[in-house]
Design a protein around this motif. Sequence first.
Motif, PDB file in Angstrom:
ATOM      1  N   ARG A  38      27.678 102.046  33.685  1.00 51.49           N
ATOM      2  CA  ARG A  38      27.707 101.499  32.334  1.00 51.49           C
ATOM      3  C   ARG A  38      28.423 102.501  31.430  1.00 51.49           C
ATOM      4  NH1 ARG A  38      24.762  96.974  31.784  1.00 51.49           N
ATOM      5  NH2 ARG A  38      23.124  96.568  33.313  1.00 51.49           N
ATOM      6  N   THR A  39      29.131 101.981  30.428  1.00 54.06           N
ATOM      7  CA  THR A  39      29.942 102.850  29.577  1.00 54.06           C
ATOM      8  C   THR A  39      29.747 102.493  28.103  1.00 54.06           C
ATOM      9  OG1 THR A  39      31.867 101.375  29.679  1.00 54.06           O
ATOM     10  CG2 THR A  39      31.704 103.104  31.372  1.00 54.06           C
ATOM     11  N   THR A  40      30.258 103.359  27.265  1.00 53.89           N
ATOM     12  CA  THR A  40      30.319 103.107  25.831  1.00 53.89           C
ATOM     13  C   THR A  40      31.610 103.688  25.290  1.00 53.89           C
ATOM     14  OG1 THR A  40      29.176 103.363  23.722  1.00 53.89           O
ATOM     15  CG2 THR A  40      29.127 105.251  25.180  1.00 53.89           C
ATOM     16  N   THR A  41      32.138 103.062  24.254  1.00 54.67           N
ATOM     17  CA  THR A  41      33.369 103.536  23.615  1.00 54.67           C
ATOM     18  C   THR A  41      33.010 104.461  22.453  1.00 54.67           C
ATOM     19  OG1 THR A  41      34.521 101.494  24.211  1.00 54.67           O
ATOM     20  CG2 THR A  41      35.509 102.859  22.485  1.00 54.67           C
ATOM     21  N   VAL A  42      33.657 105.615  22.425  1.00 53.54           N
ATOM     22  CA  VAL A  42      33.339 106.635  21.424  1.00 53.54           C
ATOM     23  C   VAL A  42      33.809 106.165  20.045  1.00 53.54           C
ATOM     24  CG1 VAL A  42      33.803 108.990  20.657  1.00 53.54           C
ATOM     25  CG2 VAL A  42      33.403 108.498  23.086  1.00 53.54           C
ATOM     26  N   GLU A  43      32.909 106.257  19.054  1.00 48.33           N
ATOM     27  CA  GLU A  43      33.226 105.940  17.659  1.00 48.33           C
ATOM     28  C   GLU A  43      32.611 106.992  16.749  1.00 48.33           C
ATOM     29  OE1 GLU A  43      31.759 102.104  16.773  1.00 48.33           O
ATOM     30  OE2 GLU A  43      33.122 101.033  18.125  1.00 48.33           O
ATOM     31  N   LYS A  44      33.243 107.169  15.601  1.00 45.98           N
ATOM     32  CA  LYS A  44      32.676 108.055  14.587  1.00 45.98           C
ATOM     33  C   LYS A  44      31.827 107.221  13.644  1.00 45.98           C
ATOM     34  CE  LYS A  44      35.795 112.006  14.418  1.00 45.98           C
ATOM     35  NZ  LYS A  44      36.659 112.854  13.550  1.00 45.98           N
ATOM     36  N   ARG A  45      30.582 107.610  13.498  1.00 40.46           N
ATOM     37  CA  ARG A  45      29.654 106.889  12.637  1.00 40.46           C
ATOM     38  C   ARG A  45      29.106 107.821  11.562  1.00 40.46           C
ATOM     39  NH1 ARG A  45      27.995 105.278  17.843  1.00 40.46           N
ATOM     40  NH2 ARG A  45      28.461 103.099  18.325  1.00 40.46           N
ATOM     41  N   GLU A  46      28.719 107.219  10.445  1.00 36.16           N
ATOM     42  CA  GLU A  46      28.089 107.992   9.372  1.00 36.16           C
ATOM     43  C   GLU A  46      26.672 108.337   9.800  1.00 36.16           C
ATOM     44  OE1 GLU A  46      28.668 109.735   5.583  1.00 36.16           O
ATOM     45  OE2 GLU A  46      30.039 108.592   6.839  1.00 36.16           O
ATOM     46  N   GLN A  47      26.378 109.628   9.849  1.00 33.90           N
ATOM     47  CA  GLN A  47      25.067 110.080  10.276  1.00 33.90           C
ATOM     48  C   GLN A  47      24.177 110.316   9.064  1.00 33.90           C
ATOM     49  OE1 GLN A  47      24.041 110.303  13.478  1.00 33.90           O
ATOM     50  NE2 GLN A  47      26.016 109.397  14.008  1.00 33.90           N
ATOM     51  N   LEU A  48      23.001 109.720   9.059  1.00 37.88           N
ATOM     52  CA  LEU A  48      22.053 109.833   7.961  1.00 37.88           C
ATOM     53  C   LEU A  48      20.821 110.598   8.419  1.00 37.88           C
ATOM     54  CD1 LEU A  48      22.262 106.215   6.508  1.00 37.88           C
ATOM     55  CD2 LEU A  48      23.477 108.252   5.735  1.00 37.88           C
ATOM     56  N   THR A  49      20.438 111.606   7.642  1.00 38.69           N
ATOM     57  CA  THR A  49      19.262 112.409   7.946  1.00 38.69           C
ATOM     58  C   THR A  49      18.140 112.049   6.983  1.00 38.69           C
ATOM     59  OG1 THR A  49      20.653 114.228   8.716  1.00 38.69           O
ATOM     60  CG2 THR A  49      18.358 114.741   8.169  1.00 38.69           C
ATOM     61  N   PRO A  50      16.994 111.581   7.481  1.00 38.33           N
ATOM     62  CA  PRO A  50      15.881 111.254   6.569  1.00 38.33           C
ATOM     63  C   PRO A  50      15.260 112.524   5.997  1.00 38.33           C
ATOM     64  CG  PRO A  50      15.228 110.953   8.857  1.00 38.33           C
ATOM     65  CD  PRO A  50      16.684 111.281   8.881  1.00 38.33           C
ATOM     66  N   LEU A  51      15.051 112.550   4.683  1.00 39.35           N
ATOM     67  CA  LEU A  51      14.437 113.683   3.997  1.00 39.35           C
ATOM     68  C   LEU A  51      13.238 113.193   3.202  1.00 39.35           C
ATOM     69  CD1 LEU A  51      17.691 115.357   2.595  1.00 39.35           C
ATOM     70  CD2 LEU A  51      16.484 115.938   4.704  1.00 39.35           C
ATOM     71  N   THR A  52      12.181 113.998   3.158  1.00 38.91           N
ATOM     72  CA  THR A  52      10.962 113.658   2.426  1.00 38.91           C
ATOM     73  C   THR A  52      10.570 114.828   1.538  1.00 38.91           C
ATOM     74  OG1 THR A  52      10.217 112.249   4.247  1.00 38.91           O
ATOM     75  CG2 THR A  52       8.573 112.920   2.638  1.00 38.91           C
ATOM     76  N   PHE A  53      10.251 114.521   0.263  1.00 38.90           N
ATOM     77  CA  PHE A  53       9.851 115.551  -0.690  1.00 38.90           C
ATOM     78  C   PHE A  53       8.621 115.074  -1.455  1.00 38.90           C
ATOM     79  CE2 PHE A  53      14.514 115.680  -0.372  1.00 38.90           C
ATOM     80  CZ  PHE A  53      14.667 116.951   0.152  1.00 38.90           C
ATOM     81  N   THR A  54       7.860 116.040  -1.924  1.00 37.82           N
ATOM     82  CA  THR A  54       6.709 115.754  -2.786  1.00 37.82           C
ATOM     83  C   THR A  54       7.038 116.196  -4.200  1.00 37.82           C
ATOM     84  OG1 THR A  54       5.177 116.072  -0.950  1.00 37.82           O
ATOM     85  CG2 THR A  54       4.262 116.175  -3.170  1.00 37.82           C
ATOM     86  N   GLY A  55       6.750 115.321  -5.172  1.00 35.04           N
ATOM     87  CA  GLY A  55       7.095 115.634  -6.551  1.00 35.04           C
ATOM     88  C   GLY A  55       6.094 115.032  -7.519  1.00 35.04           C
ATOM     89  N   ARG A  56       6.550 114.764  -8.727  1.00 31.15           N
ATOM     90  CA  ARG A  56       5.671 114.291  -9.791  1.00 31.15           C
ATOM     91  C   ARG A  56       6.441 113.333 -10.689  1.00 31.15           C
ATOM     92  NH1 ARG A  56       7.828 119.015 -10.178  1.00 31.15           N
ATOM     93  NH2 ARG A  56       8.901 119.693 -12.079  1.00 31.15           N
ATOM     94  N   ILE A  57       5.706 112.543 -11.450  1.00 28.18           N
ATOM     95  CA  ILE A  57       6.301 111.603 -12.399  1.00 28.18           C
ATOM     96  C   ILE A  57       6.387 112.278 -13.765  1.00 28.18           C
ATOM     97  CG2 ILE A  57       6.050 109.395 -13.562  1.00 28.18           C
ATOM     98  CD1 ILE A  57       6.826 109.104 -10.690  1.00 28.18           C
ATOM     99  N   GLU A  58       7.570 112.232 -14.354  1.00 25.35           N
ATOM    100  CA  GLU A  58       7.786 112.763 -15.688  1.00 25.35           C
ATOM    101  C   GLU A  58       8.558 111.736 -16.502  1.00 25.35           C
ATOM    102  OE1 GLU A  58       9.669 116.547 -15.735  1.00 25.35           O
ATOM    103  OE2 GLU A  58       8.050 117.575 -14.650  1.00 25.35           O
ATOM    104  N   ALA A  59       8.565 111.951 -17.807  1.00 26.86           N
ATOM    105  CA  ALA A  59       9.340 111.073 -18.679  1.00 26.86           C
ATOM    106  C   ALA A  59      10.820 111.358 -18.498  1.00 26.86           C
ATOM    107  CB  ALA A  59       8.947 111.273 -20.133  1.00 26.86           C
ATOM    108  N   GLU A  60      11.606 110.300 -18.569  1.00 23.20           N
ATOM    109  CA  GLU A  60      13.058 110.480 -18.473  1.00 23.20           C
ATOM    110  C   GLU A  60      13.580 111.306 -19.642  1.00 23.20           C
ATOM    111  OE1 GLU A  60      17.131 107.770 -18.549  1.00 23.20           O
ATOM    112  OE2 GLU A  60      15.199 106.851 -18.115  1.00 23.20           O
ATOM    113  N   ASP A  61      12.997 111.093 -20.815  1.00 20.82           N
ATOM    114  CA  ASP A  61      13.416 111.826 -22.014  1.00 20.82           C
ATOM    115  C   ASP A  61      12.173 112.467 -22.616  1.00 20.82           C
ATOM    116  OD1 ASP A  61      14.686 112.870 -24.163  1.00 20.82           O
ATOM    117  OD2 ASP A  61      15.140 110.968 -25.140  1.00 20.82           O
ATOM    118  N   GLU A  62      12.033 113.764 -22.453  1.00 19.85           N
ATOM    119  CA  GLU A  62      10.871 114.493 -22.947  1.00 19.85           C
ATOM    120  C   GLU A  62      11.352 115.626 -23.842  1.00 19.85           C
ATOM    121  OE1 GLU A  62       6.641 115.857 -21.012  1.00 19.85           O
ATOM    122  OE2 GLU A  62       8.471 116.303 -19.923  1.00 19.85           O
ATOM    123  N   VAL A  63      10.797 115.716 -25.040  1.00 26.13           N
ATOM    124  CA  VAL A  63      11.259 116.710 -26.003  1.00 26.13           C
ATOM    125  C   VAL A  63      10.082 117.529 -26.508  1.00 26.13           C
ATOM    126  CG1 VAL A  63      13.240 115.360 -26.750  1.00 26.13           C
ATOM    127  CG2 VAL A  63      11.054 115.055 -27.900  1.00 26.13           C
TER     128      VAL A  63
END
Length: 362
Positions: A38-63
């Motif tokens: 069995r074979t496959t034809t070589v292709e260039k594909r866009e590789q996506l790396t899953p990333l996970t972060f922990t953060g917080r909710i803030e106001a978009e505009d805070e003064v």
Amino acid sequence: MPTRPLNTTLLAGLAALLLSACERDAAKEATPAPRPVRTTTVEKREQLTPLTFTGRIEAEDEVSVAFRIGGRLLSNDTRLGDRVEAGQLLAQLESQNELSALRQAQAALVAAQGQLTQASNHYQRQQTLLAQGWTTRANFEAATQAQQTAQSQVDAAQAQVSSAHDQVGFTELRADAPGKITETGPAAGEVVQAGQMIARIARQDGRDAVFDVPAQLVRGALAGLRVTVNLTNDSEVAAHGRIRQVAAQANPVTRTFEVRVGLTDPPTAMRLGATVVGRVEASNGPMIDVPATALTRMNQQPAVWVLDPSTNRVSVRNVEVQRFDQAQVIISQGLDTGEIVVTAGVQALHPGQKVRVLGSEP
């Protein structure tokens, strides 16, 4: 006796048939059948790396709101979590000094206006006398100069009164837009400096998910990536957004970069300060990947079998592996787009062997 030549002829024919069959069998053994692969034809594909972060909710505009001048804080009505409206009084400074300066400026304005009235009357008299020939040109010019000077003094006094009014107004701190108080500063009775934070207001025009991201991940093109955000205590509460801002400078303590994600229609459960988890797939650029079953070894180095479609024969080739797992292998060097790689049956192959791709004609 006439039957002997016939028997001899039959025996000779049988011997020739047996010899021909043996030659065909030997030819088959010398040329083995093509091995199925069995074979496959070589292709260039866009590789996506899953990333996970922990953060917080803030106001978009805070003064941060602060007084423009320093002084002793007379009152501070800000409370954490309170909602405020535009123009609402938040805090107030003692204003005795500013009110005294205002009264002094107003008195100076009245005096300047009196001088202007006197100078204007004198100018008009000199103008009339000059027309009748009862005064000199020099006296008229002196009266003109005195009137102009008095007018300038009135203008300066009016500016002083306006400035003093502003100073009195600066003793009151008001909200410039509706929002919610997320942080409070000094209490009443404290002496504050000009620009010192009295309260921080989160305006009601948007929410951001804020994450602290390591420097090695910021080097990539993060701006504009789509992010899925979930509450840590309830993964069913989710929102989507895009990275809209990446800090230009790292935090001096953690050495991480602040990344802000603008959320689209976040649910009400995502309150300010809530802890969230963000998930994003970052692109590593176009890469060549092959199934892990295609990988073999040659000369103690990773290799793959490459099929020549014109001859249906295989050859082994060393490759450089960038990353691999149980399902696929990322190849950094050694393969080009369009080449055909054997993915099944690699264990029994040898260089130059003729193969048959499963699913095609033999």
